[in-house]
Design a protein around this motif. Sequence first.
Motif, mmCIF file in Angstrom:
data_model
loop_
_atom_site.group_PDB
_atom_site.id
_atom_site.type_symbol
_atom_site.label_atom_id
_atom_site.label_comp_id
_atom_site.label_asym_id
_atom_site.label_seq_id
_atom_site.Cartn_x
_atom_site.Cartn_y
_atom_site.Cartn_z
ATOM 1 N N GLY A 36 0.810 -1.214 0.000
ATOM 2 C CA GLY A 36 0.000 0.000 0.000
ATOM 3 C C GLY A 36 0.843 1.263 0.000
ATOM 4 O O GLY A 36 2.058 1.222 -0.170
ATOM 5 N N THR A 37 0.178 2.378 0.209
ATOM 6 C CA THR A 37 0.827 3.681 0.245
ATOM 7 C C THR A 37 0.360 4.423 1.489
ATOM 8 O O THR A 37 -0.812 4.370 1.839
ATOM 9 N N ARG A 38 1.295 5.094 2.133
ATOM 10 C CA ARG A 38 1.001 5.865 3.347
ATOM 11 C C ARG A 38 1.181 7.337 3.021
ATOM 12 O O ARG A 38 2.177 7.730 2.406
ATOM 13 N N TYR A 39 0.222 8.176 3.425
ATOM 14 C CA TYR A 39 0.305 9.624 3.245
ATOM 15 C C TYR A 39 0.288 10.303 4.605
ATOM 16 O O TYR A 39 -0.525 9.951 5.472
ATOM 17 N N VAL A 40 1.171 11.296 4.777
ATOM 18 C CA VAL A 40 1.300 12.006 6.048
ATOM 19 C C VAL A 40 1.386 13.502 5.794
ATOM 20 O O VAL A 40 2.153 13.950 4.927
#
Length: 97
Positions: free
Chosen positions: A74-78
């Motif tokens: 997946g991809t993590r956005y912060v």
Amino acid sequence: MLFDVYVLRFRTGSEIAPHTDPVSIGRHFRCNIVLRCAKEGGEFVCANPIFATKRIKLFRPDACEHSVTRVVRGTRYVLSIGWVRRSDSLSASPPAS
């Protein structure tokens, strides 16, 4: 006061090794708000955060080693908001005449 804002994207395979972010004057603060969690991995690691929930991490990056584990899936956005607060004695000083 110095100030910055970033939107960080962590794709599969990305990670951040343990480190600190020293500053020359003052105290560095950072608030990371997780907008989207990775499906697996991508966990923020900090031994002594000021405040931490699943999605909000407030910490002193200059004083506490921190990292992000490898994103496995997946991809993590912060949203990362940082500032350096200068010591009270410096910020309260009147300008030189």
